[in-house]
Design a protein around this motif. Structure first.
Motif, PDB file in Angstrom:
ATOM      1  N   UNK A  83      -6.068   2.195  -6.757  1.00 21.11           N
ATOM      2  CA  UNK A  83      -7.094   3.190  -6.362  1.00 21.11           C
ATOM      3  C   UNK A  83      -6.384   4.405  -7.388  1.00 21.11           C
ATOM      4  N   UNK A  84      -7.217   5.253  -7.918  1.00 22.63           N
ATOM      5  CA  UNK A  84      -6.527   6.433  -8.502  1.00 22.63           C
ATOM      6  C   UNK A  84      -7.420   7.828  -8.026  1.00 22.63           C
ATOM      7  N   UNK A  85      -6.897   8.765  -8.095  1.00 25.95           N
ATOM      8  CA  UNK A  85      -7.675   9.948  -7.618  1.00 25.95           C
ATOM      9  C   UNK A  85      -6.936  11.358  -7.621  1.00 25.95           C
ATOM     10  N   UNK A  86      -7.469  12.478  -7.208  1.00 26.78           N
ATOM     11  CA  UNK A  86      -6.898  13.613  -7.211  1.00 26.78           C
ATOM     12  C   UNK A  86      -7.143  14.248  -5.919  1.00 26.78           C
ATOM     13  N   UNK A  87      -6.479  14.760  -5.111  1.00 23.63           N
ATOM     14  CA  UNK A  87      -6.582  15.454  -3.826  1.00 23.63           C
ATOM     15  C   UNK A  87      -5.718  16.690  -3.608  1.00 23.63           C
ATOM     16  N   UNK A 101      -2.287   3.949  -6.342  1.00 20.84           N
ATOM     17  CA  UNK A 101      -1.903   3.224  -5.299  1.00 20.84           C
ATOM     18  C   UNK A 101      -2.812   1.923  -5.164  1.00 20.84           C
ATOM     19  N   UNK A 102      -2.532   1.131  -4.196  1.00 21.60           N
ATOM     20  CA  UNK A 102      -3.209   0.052  -3.967  1.00 21.60           C
ATOM     21  C   UNK A 102      -3.871   0.109  -2.390  1.00 21.60           C
ATOM     22  N   UNK A 103      -5.121  -0.213  -2.292  1.00 24.62           N
ATOM     23  CA  UNK A 103      -5.611  -0.339  -1.111  1.00 24.62           C
ATOM     24  C   UNK A 103      -5.302  -1.746  -0.312  1.00 24.62           C
ATOM     25  N   UNK A 104      -6.351  -1.784   1.000  1.00 23.21           N
ATOM     26  CA  UNK A 104      -5.854  -2.948   1.527  1.00 23.21           C
ATOM     27  C   UNK A 104      -6.079  -4.400   0.852  1.00 23.21           C
ATOM     28  N   UNK A 111      -3.355   9.436   2.881  1.00 23.94           N
ATOM     29  CA  UNK A 111      -3.876   8.330   2.283  1.00 23.94           C
ATOM     30  C   UNK A 111      -3.266   6.922   3.000  1.00 23.94           C
ATOM     31  N   UNK A 112      -2.294   7.074   3.552  1.00 26.63           N
ATOM     32  CA  UNK A 112      -1.686   6.071   4.382  1.00 26.63           C
ATOM     33  C   UNK A 112      -2.526   5.704   5.556  1.00 26.63           C
ATOM     34  N   UNK A 113      -3.370   6.645   6.264  1.00 23.02           N
ATOM     35  CA  UNK A 113      -4.264   6.273   7.409  1.00 23.02           C
ATOM     36  C   UNK A 113      -5.595   5.761   6.594  1.00 23.02           C
ATOM     37  N   UNK A 114      -5.767   5.847   5.335  1.00 18.71           N
ATOM     38  CA  UNK A 114      -6.818   5.503   4.935  1.00 18.71           C
ATOM     39  C   UNK A 114      -6.551   3.932   4.068  1.00 18.71           C
ATOM     40  N   UNK A 115      -5.047   3.532   4.550  1.00 14.56           N
ATOM     41  CA  UNK A 115      -4.808   2.203   4.147  1.00 14.56           C
ATOM     42  C   UNK A 115      -4.520   2.237   2.483  1.00 14.56           C
ATOM     43  N   UNK A 116      -4.097   3.329   2.031  1.00 16.29           N
ATOM     44  CA  UNK A 116      -3.749   3.194   0.626  1.00 16.29           C
ATOM     45  C   UNK A 116      -2.375   3.541   0.630  1.00 16.29           C
ATOM     46  N   UNK A 117      -1.603   2.524  -0.110  1.00 13.98           N
ATOM     47  CA  UNK A 117      -0.270   2.861  -0.358  1.00 13.98           C
ATOM     48  C   UNK A 117      -0.022   3.325  -1.856  1.00 13.98           C
ATOM     49  N   UNK A 118       0.817   4.352  -1.842  1.00 11.94           N
ATOM     50  CA  UNK A 118       1.005   5.392  -3.046  1.00 11.94           C
ATOM     51  C   UNK A 118       2.325   4.524  -3.849  1.00 11.94           C
TER      52      UNK A 118
END
Length: 406
Positions: free
Chosen positions: A17-21, A9-12, A33-40
């Motif tokens: 941004x890529x990752x595993x959760x 996704x994209x951050x602010x 992730x939305x709370x962290x301002x990352x839009x998937x």
């Protein structure tokens, strides 16, 4: 059970941004992730095999040093009134070790969903079971801050002990390995040449040297069979110790190993007594406190036996008399439990017992460290002496033969 999701996704700032959760559902991951301002833009569940791979023994674990730092920071924040969620978020942002940072992030998500800290740590799967049981005791007794601080001290002490052992063993182990390699090289390369030389001068070879050569020849012919057999035996023992019965027998065996067994018993009593003291001091009844303290023993064999004792105590028997049935409880500790029952101050007696056995455990550990180096040096001396003995006999015989010829 937690699932793994790979996301992109994209951050602010507009960066990719890529990752595993880990989380229970895809929606939970997106909301977090939305709370962290990352839009998937893309999210996909990973194959369940990745959860199994995380349990492989050689995967990097959280070090005792990092655990100590985490629990000390958590204790400090809880003591000044910071909420659990805020404390976890702050520690996660400041934590440098990647493995611990990701673990705290996963715990934060679970606590955010309403799970208690102990259950969140258990689901996450990277924290030691001892710390999980300790946190659970703290949550039930209302003394979480105290327990977390004690965990920080415990892992700090464990880390110091590990480095003491490592420092004490580094030089002797290096000498032993070097000596063994030289000894093996001598047996395989130099001794046969030397014996051929001796055979060309005289027909007789010393009996010890002859037996050693025969043994080496046997090993060379059947070495691959011994290798396969040893590997199969080690694998069988490892798999057996993973079964319920095998785990209990293995831990029973460890309790009877000289020096190591006594240290394990002292460690077990220290944490059992300390936990029982905290629970009784919080007003929890004896039977409930005993049941909740079982996990602190960290020994499946002792836990299995002690559960039977708790059932007998529930039926009306006295705890100290039940403890007398098992050899792993020292007589001094049983007498302290009996005195606590008679005086009605079992909580205070457990405090004294934990302090007493903690001092004894530290003293025995220091003595073990002092003894390790000379023991290993004696072993090296025996190895070198045997090598000299094997060499000196053929040399003397060769010199005698040359003297007779001259």
């Amino acid at each position: 059970m937690l699932k793994q999701y790979r996301y992109r996704g994209k951050n602010s700032q507009g960066e990719t941004v890529r990752g595993v959760m880990k989380h229970y559902t895809e929606d939970h991951v997106i909301r977090y992730l939305k709370q962290k301002e990352i839009w998937i833009s893309h999210i996909q569940e990973r194959h369940p095999i990745w959860n199994s791979i995380e349990g492989i023994p050689f995967q990097k674990k959280i070090s005792k040093k990092d655990l100590s730092m985490f629990f000390f920071q958590l204790s400090t924040m809880l003591s000044i009134g910071v909420s659990m969620l805020e404390a976890l978020e702050t520690i996660q942002e400041q934590m440098k070790p990647i493995s611990l940072r990701y673990a705290i992030e996963e715990i934060y998500m679970l606590v955010q969903q309403g799970y208690p800290l102990s259950l969140s740590m258990k689901i996450q799967g990277k924290f030691p079971s001892f710390s999980i049981y300790s946190i659970e005791v703290g949550e039930k007794s209302g003394g979480l801050e105290h327990i977390v601080r004690d965990l920080g001290k415990y892992y700090e002490q464990s880390n110091d002990m590990f480095h003491q052992v490592k420092t004490a063993l580094t030089y002797p182990i290096f000498v032993i390995i070097t000596t063994l390699l030289i000894f093996i090289a001598f047996l395989y390369f130099l001794l046969p040449i030397f014996c051929d030389l001796l055979n060309s001068v005289t027909d007789s070879i010393p009996p010890y040297t002859r037996k050693l050569l025969q043994w080496m020849e046997f090993i060379q012919r059947t070495g691959w069979m011994w290798g396969i057999g040893c590997a199969f035996l080690i694998l069988s023992i490892f798999l057996y110790t993973k079964t319920k019965k095998g785990t209990q027998r293995w831990h029973c065996f460890l309790l009877h190993v000289p020096i190591i067994g006594s240290l394990k018993i002292q460690w077990m009593i220290v944490h059992f007594a300390k936990t029982l003291e905290i629970l009784l001091g919080s007003g929890i009844p004896l039977l409930s406190a005993l049941e909740q303290s079982i996990g602190m023993l960290q020994n499946p064999y002792v836990e299995f036996k002690f559960r039977k004792s708790i059932q007998n105590v529930r039926a009306g028997n006295i705890l100290s008399k039940e403890m007398q049935e098992y050899s792993f409880f020292p007589k001094t500790f049983i007498q302290m439990v009996a005195l606590g029952e008679k005086t009605g101050d079992l909580e205070g007696m457990m405090r004294k017992a934990s302090n007493l056995y903690e001092q004894e455990m530290n003293r025995n550990f220091k003595q073990l460290i002092v003894l390790l180096e000379p023991i290993l040096i004696v072993f090296v001396a025996c190895l070198v002496g045997s090598m000299i003995f094997i060499v000196i006999q053929p040399v003397l015989q060769l010199l005698n033969t040359i003297g007779e010829v001259l």
